[in-house]
Design a protein around this motif. Structure first.
Motif, PDB file in Angstrom:
ATOM      1  N   MET A   1      34.213  52.517  33.722  1.00  0.00           N
ATOM      2  CA  MET A   1      33.657  52.330  32.457  1.00  0.00           C
ATOM      3  C   MET A   1      32.539  51.405  32.281  1.00  0.00           C
ATOM      4  SD  MET A   1      34.033  52.358  29.095  1.00  0.00           S
ATOM      5  CE  MET A   1      35.428  53.479  28.862  1.00  0.00           C
ATOM      6  N   GLU A   2      32.363  50.559  33.441  1.00  0.00           N
ATOM      7  CA  GLU A   2      31.315  49.673  33.361  1.00  0.00           C
ATOM      8  C   GLU A   2      29.871  50.462  33.893  1.00  0.00           C
ATOM      9  OE1 GLU A   2      33.197  45.267  34.564  1.00  0.00           O
ATOM     10  OE2 GLU A   2      33.271  47.059  36.073  1.00  0.00           O
ATOM     11  N   GLU A   3      30.163  51.758  34.693  1.00  0.00           N
ATOM     12  CA  GLU A   3      28.969  52.471  34.961  1.00  0.00           C
ATOM     13  C   GLU A   3      28.379  53.230  33.748  1.00  0.00           C
ATOM     14  OE1 GLU A   3      27.825  52.478  37.842  1.00  0.00           O
ATOM     15  OE2 GLU A   3      29.350  52.614  39.587  1.00  0.00           O
ATOM     16  N   ILE A   4      29.317  53.329  32.886  1.00  0.00           N
ATOM     17  CA  ILE A   4      29.107  54.055  31.599  1.00  0.00           C
ATOM     18  C   ILE A   4      28.349  52.984  30.731  1.00  0.00           C
ATOM     19  CG2 ILE A   4      29.997  55.137  29.418  1.00  0.00           C
ATOM     20  CD1 ILE A   4      32.191  56.196  31.130  1.00  0.00           C
ATOM     21  N   LEU A   5      28.703  51.684  30.724  1.00  0.00           N
ATOM     22  CA  LEU A   5      28.366  50.837  29.676  1.00  0.00           C
ATOM     23  C   LEU A   5      26.827  50.309  30.228  1.00  0.00           C
ATOM     24  CD1 LEU A   5      31.431  48.806  28.863  1.00  0.00           C
ATOM     25  CD2 LEU A   5      30.277  50.384  27.207  1.00  0.00           C
ATOM     26  N   ALA A   6      26.630  50.497  31.478  1.00  0.00           N
ATOM     27  CA  ALA A   6      25.486  50.043  32.349  1.00  0.00           C
ATOM     28  C   ALA A   6      24.549  51.132  32.078  1.00  0.00           C
ATOM     29  CB  ALA A   6      25.647  49.608  33.599  1.00  0.00           C
ATOM     30  N   GLY A   7      24.925  52.306  31.525  1.00  0.00           N
ATOM     31  CA  GLY A   7      23.736  53.443  31.236  1.00  0.00           C
ATOM     32  C   GLY A   7      23.490  54.003  32.590  1.00  0.00           C
ATOM     33  N   VAL A   8      24.392  54.053  33.658  1.00  0.00           N
ATOM     34  CA  VAL A   8      23.745  54.636  34.920  1.00  0.00           C
ATOM     35  C   VAL A   8      24.607  55.712  35.558  1.00  0.00           C
ATOM     36  CG1 VAL A   8      22.489  52.512  35.845  1.00  0.00           C
ATOM     37  CG2 VAL A   8      25.004  52.818  36.371  1.00  0.00           C
TER      38      VAL A   8
ATOM     39  N   GLN B   1      35.810  42.359  40.617  1.00  0.00           N
ATOM     40  CA  GLN B   1      35.148  43.584  40.003  1.00  0.00           C
ATOM     41  C   GLN B   1      33.776  43.845  39.722  1.00  0.00           C
ATOM     42  OE1 GLN B   1      37.747  44.311  36.673  1.00  0.00           O
ATOM     43  NE2 GLN B   1      36.147  45.785  35.496  1.00  0.00           N
ATOM     44  N   ASN B   2      33.180  42.659  39.272  1.00  0.00           N
ATOM     45  CA  ASN B   2      31.728  42.747  38.947  1.00  0.00           C
ATOM     46  C   ASN B   2      31.066  41.520  39.271  1.00  0.00           C
ATOM     47  OD1 ASN B   2      32.559  40.947  37.056  1.00  0.00           O
ATOM     48  ND2 ASN B   2      33.559  42.333  35.891  1.00  0.00           N
ATOM     49  N   PRO B   3      29.620  41.350  38.915  1.00  0.00           N
ATOM     50  CA  PRO B   3      28.805  40.259  39.222  1.00  0.00           C
ATOM     51  C   PRO B   3      29.384  38.932  38.560  1.00  0.00           C
ATOM     52  CG  PRO B   3      27.383  41.933  38.448  1.00  0.00           C
ATOM     53  CD  PRO B   3      28.818  42.589  38.174  1.00  0.00           C
ATOM     54  N   PHE B   4      30.225  38.891  37.473  1.00  0.00           N
ATOM     55  CA  PHE B   4      30.711  37.753  37.055  1.00  0.00           C
ATOM     56  C   PHE B   4      31.914  37.118  37.973  1.00  0.00           C
ATOM     57  CE2 PHE B   4      28.959  39.559  33.011  1.00  0.00           C
ATOM     58  CZ  PHE B   4      28.133  38.390  32.900  1.00  0.00           C
ATOM     59  N   SER B   5      32.405  37.959  38.771  1.00  0.00           N
ATOM     60  CA  SER B   5      33.657  37.628  39.544  1.00  0.00           C
ATOM     61  C   SER B   5      33.242  37.055  40.926  1.00  0.00           C
ATOM     62  CB  SER B   5      34.198  39.243  39.938  1.00  0.00           C
ATOM     63  OG  SER B   5      34.517  39.729  38.854  1.00  0.00           O
ATOM     64  N   THR B   6      32.091  36.850  41.298  1.00  0.00           N
ATOM     65  CA  THR B   6      31.675  36.240  42.392  1.00  0.00           C
ATOM     66  C   THR B   6      32.203  34.893  42.734  1.00  0.00           C
ATOM     67  OG1 THR B   6      29.622  37.865  42.454  1.00  0.00           O
ATOM     68  CG2 THR B   6      29.837  35.945  44.368  1.00  0.00           C
ATOM     69  N   LYS B   7      32.223  33.926  41.750  1.00  0.00           N
ATOM     70  CA  LYS B   7      32.779  32.668  42.241  1.00  0.00           C
ATOM     71  C   LYS B   7      34.125  32.603  42.109  1.00  0.00           C
ATOM     72  CE  LYS B   7      28.855  30.439  39.537  1.00  0.00           C
ATOM     73  NZ  LYS B   7      28.419  29.566  38.470  1.00  0.00           N
TER      74      LYS B   7
ATOM     75  N   ARG C   1      45.480  50.519  45.367  1.00  0.00           N
ATOM     76  CA  ARG C   1      46.174  50.087  44.077  1.00  0.00           C
ATOM     77  C   ARG C   1      45.082  49.618  43.140  1.00  0.00           C
ATOM     78  NH1 ARG C   1      50.699  46.598  46.265  1.00  0.00           N
ATOM     79  NH2 ARG C   1      51.015  46.140  44.028  1.00  0.00           N
ATOM     80  N   TYR C   2      44.285  50.243  42.413  1.00  0.00           N
ATOM     81  CA  TYR C   2      42.917  49.798  42.000  1.00  0.00           C
ATOM     82  C   TYR C   2      43.495  49.245  40.749  1.00  0.00           C
ATOM     83  CZ  TYR C   2      38.558  49.636  39.444  1.00  0.00           C
ATOM     84  OH  TYR C   2      37.764  49.159  38.830  1.00  0.00           O
ATOM     85  N   LYS C   3      42.753  48.010  40.217  1.00  0.00           N
ATOM     86  CA  LYS C   3      43.104  47.292  39.193  1.00  0.00           C
ATOM     87  C   LYS C   3      41.712  46.895  38.644  1.00  0.00           C
ATOM     88  CE  LYS C   3      47.704  45.892  40.684  1.00  0.00           C
ATOM     89  NZ  LYS C   3      48.566  46.908  39.915  1.00  0.00           N
ATOM     90  N   LYS C   4      41.682  46.691  37.242  1.00  0.00           N
ATOM     91  CA  LYS C   4      40.465  46.120  36.862  1.00  0.00           C
ATOM     92  C   LYS C   4      41.039  45.159  35.411  1.00  0.00           C
ATOM     93  CE  LYS C   4      40.151  50.488  34.061  1.00  0.00           C
ATOM     94  NZ  LYS C   4      39.414  51.720  33.921  1.00  0.00           N
ATOM     95  N   GLY C   5      39.873  44.234  34.841  1.00  0.00           N
ATOM     96  CA  GLY C   5      40.069  43.403  33.808  1.00  0.00           C
ATOM     97  C   GLY C   5      40.244  44.343  32.645  1.00  0.00           C
ATOM     98  N   PHE C   6      41.101  43.764  31.868  1.00  0.00           N
ATOM     99  CA  PHE C   6      41.428  44.320  30.413  1.00  0.00           C
ATOM    100  C   PHE C   6      40.009  44.419  29.810  1.00  0.00           C
ATOM    101  CE2 PHE C   6      42.266  43.518  25.733  1.00  0.00           C
ATOM    102  CZ  PHE C   6      43.112  44.690  25.746  1.00  0.00           C
ATOM    103  N   LEU C   7      39.015  43.776  29.866  1.00  0.00           N
ATOM    104  CA  LEU C   7      37.657  44.071  29.289  1.00  0.00           C
ATOM    105  C   LEU C   7      36.764  44.144  30.356  1.00  0.00           C
ATOM    106  CD1 LEU C   7      37.744  41.428  26.416  1.00  0.00           C
ATOM    107  CD2 LEU C   7      38.122  44.264  26.131  1.00  0.00           C
ATOM    108  N   PRO C   8      35.507  45.134  29.984  1.00  0.00           N
ATOM    109  CA  PRO C   8      34.440  45.211  30.964  1.00  0.00           C
ATOM    110  C   PRO C   8      33.875  43.694  31.339  1.00  0.00           C
ATOM    111  CG  PRO C   8      34.539  47.174  29.540  1.00  0.00           C
ATOM    112  CD  PRO C   8      35.505  46.043  29.299  1.00  0.00           C
ATOM    113  N   PHE C   9      33.146  43.647  32.243  1.00  0.00           N
ATOM    114  CA  PHE C   9      32.099  42.458  32.682  1.00  0.00           C
ATOM    115  C   PHE C   9      32.811  41.128  32.187  1.00  0.00           C
ATOM    116  CE2 PHE C   9      29.400  46.327  31.206  1.00  0.00           C
ATOM    117  CZ  PHE C   9      28.843  46.690  32.589  1.00  0.00           C
ATOM    118  N   ILE C  10      33.815  40.875  32.722  1.00  0.00           N
ATOM    119  CA  ILE C  10      34.561  39.810  32.731  1.00  0.00           C
ATOM    120  C   ILE C  10      34.990  39.465  34.235  1.00  0.00           C
ATOM    121  CG2 ILE C  10      35.241  39.725  30.478  1.00  0.00           C
ATOM    122  CD1 ILE C  10      38.297  40.208  31.185  1.00  0.00           C
ATOM    123  N   PRO C  11      34.932  38.089  34.388  1.00  0.00           N
ATOM    124  CA  PRO C  11      35.589  37.878  35.817  1.00  0.00           C
ATOM    125  C   PRO C  11      37.001  38.389  36.052  1.00  0.00           C
ATOM    126  CG  PRO C  11      34.575  35.768  34.915  1.00  0.00           C
ATOM    127  CD  PRO C  11      34.681  36.868  33.667  1.00  0.00           C
TER     128      PRO C  11
END
Length: 230
Positions: free
Chosen positions: A164-171, A211-217, A189-199
């Protein structure tokens, strides 16, 4: 600190077959590097081919709110490290306690099939080290097999950049495969956040992923906790 960290970055600067730029997502590297540098850890930056690691130009515009990215981009010593990364063929995995796969779409093209990367990752994990990734970095975990023949991620909780994040990023039309789907095919056992682009992070023992850049910290905090209390 006597712990040593191996950071893996991409060498790929464009989506295969196009002139569309990609590369390392810069913030995922520097937010990680800055924390461990301040704690006194030794960190080495390596890439599949060695030499220059290209930076995705979008990563210098999006999610650019901490100021750390700007500081590191203007630091000639740090940028020299990115322009002269160590080839993975020269890496001795027994020296490292942690391997960290950074993201950016470039990783989709040069991480998955690199057998030396797979060997390094397997050795660090089987030596009771930490294997970690953020965003597209988990492309580097897809084909890693342990000595028993099973995929490292088989049966383990894992996260990374979602379809979904690939789609929203337009790539979506530029990427070579659906990495979320590939991870599931490997038994993760892949899991992801309830919303895209959140830590969002996942930990399964010594396998830690964001999951995404916001998750690094958040990812970095989990690695520190695991190093302190293995």
């Amino acid at each position: 600190m006597d712990k040593k960290i191996l950071i893996i970055v991409t060498n790929v600067d464009s989506y295969q077959g196009t002139e569309k730029s990609t590369g390392l997502w810069f913030g995922e590297l520097v937010q990680f590097y800055d924390v461990f540098d301040n704690l006194g850890f030794v960190q080495d930056i390596a890439s599949p081919m060695g030499g220059k690691c290209p930076i995705d130009p979008r990563s210098l515009k999006w999610f650019y709110n901490s100021g750390i990215e700007y500081q590191y981009k203007k630091n000639p010593e740090f940028m020299a490290l990115l322009n002269n990364t160590t080839p993975v063929d020269e890496i001795n995995p027994s020296e490292y306690n942690v391997i960290f796969f950074t993201g950016g779409h470039g990783t989709m093209f040069d991480f998955p099939e690199n057998e030396k990367l797979q060997e390094i990752t397997r050795t660090i994990f089987e030596n009771l080290g930490i294997v970690s990734s953020v965003c597209h970095g988990y492309c580097g975990l897809l084909n890693v097999k342990l000595s028993n023949g099973r995929y490292l991620i088989d049966g383990k909780k894992l996260t990374g950049y979602s379809w979904m994040e690939e789609i929203l990023a337009g790539v979506k039309k530029y990427v070579p495969f659906n990495v979320e789907q590939k991870a599931n095919e490997r038994g993760a056992r892949y899991k992801k956040g309830f919303l895209p682009f959140i830590p969002y992070v996942q930990q399964d023992g010594r396998l830690i992923s964001g999951q995404n850049p916001f998750s690094t910290k958040k990812l970095t905090k989990l690695i520190i906790e695991k190093l302190v209390d293995p």
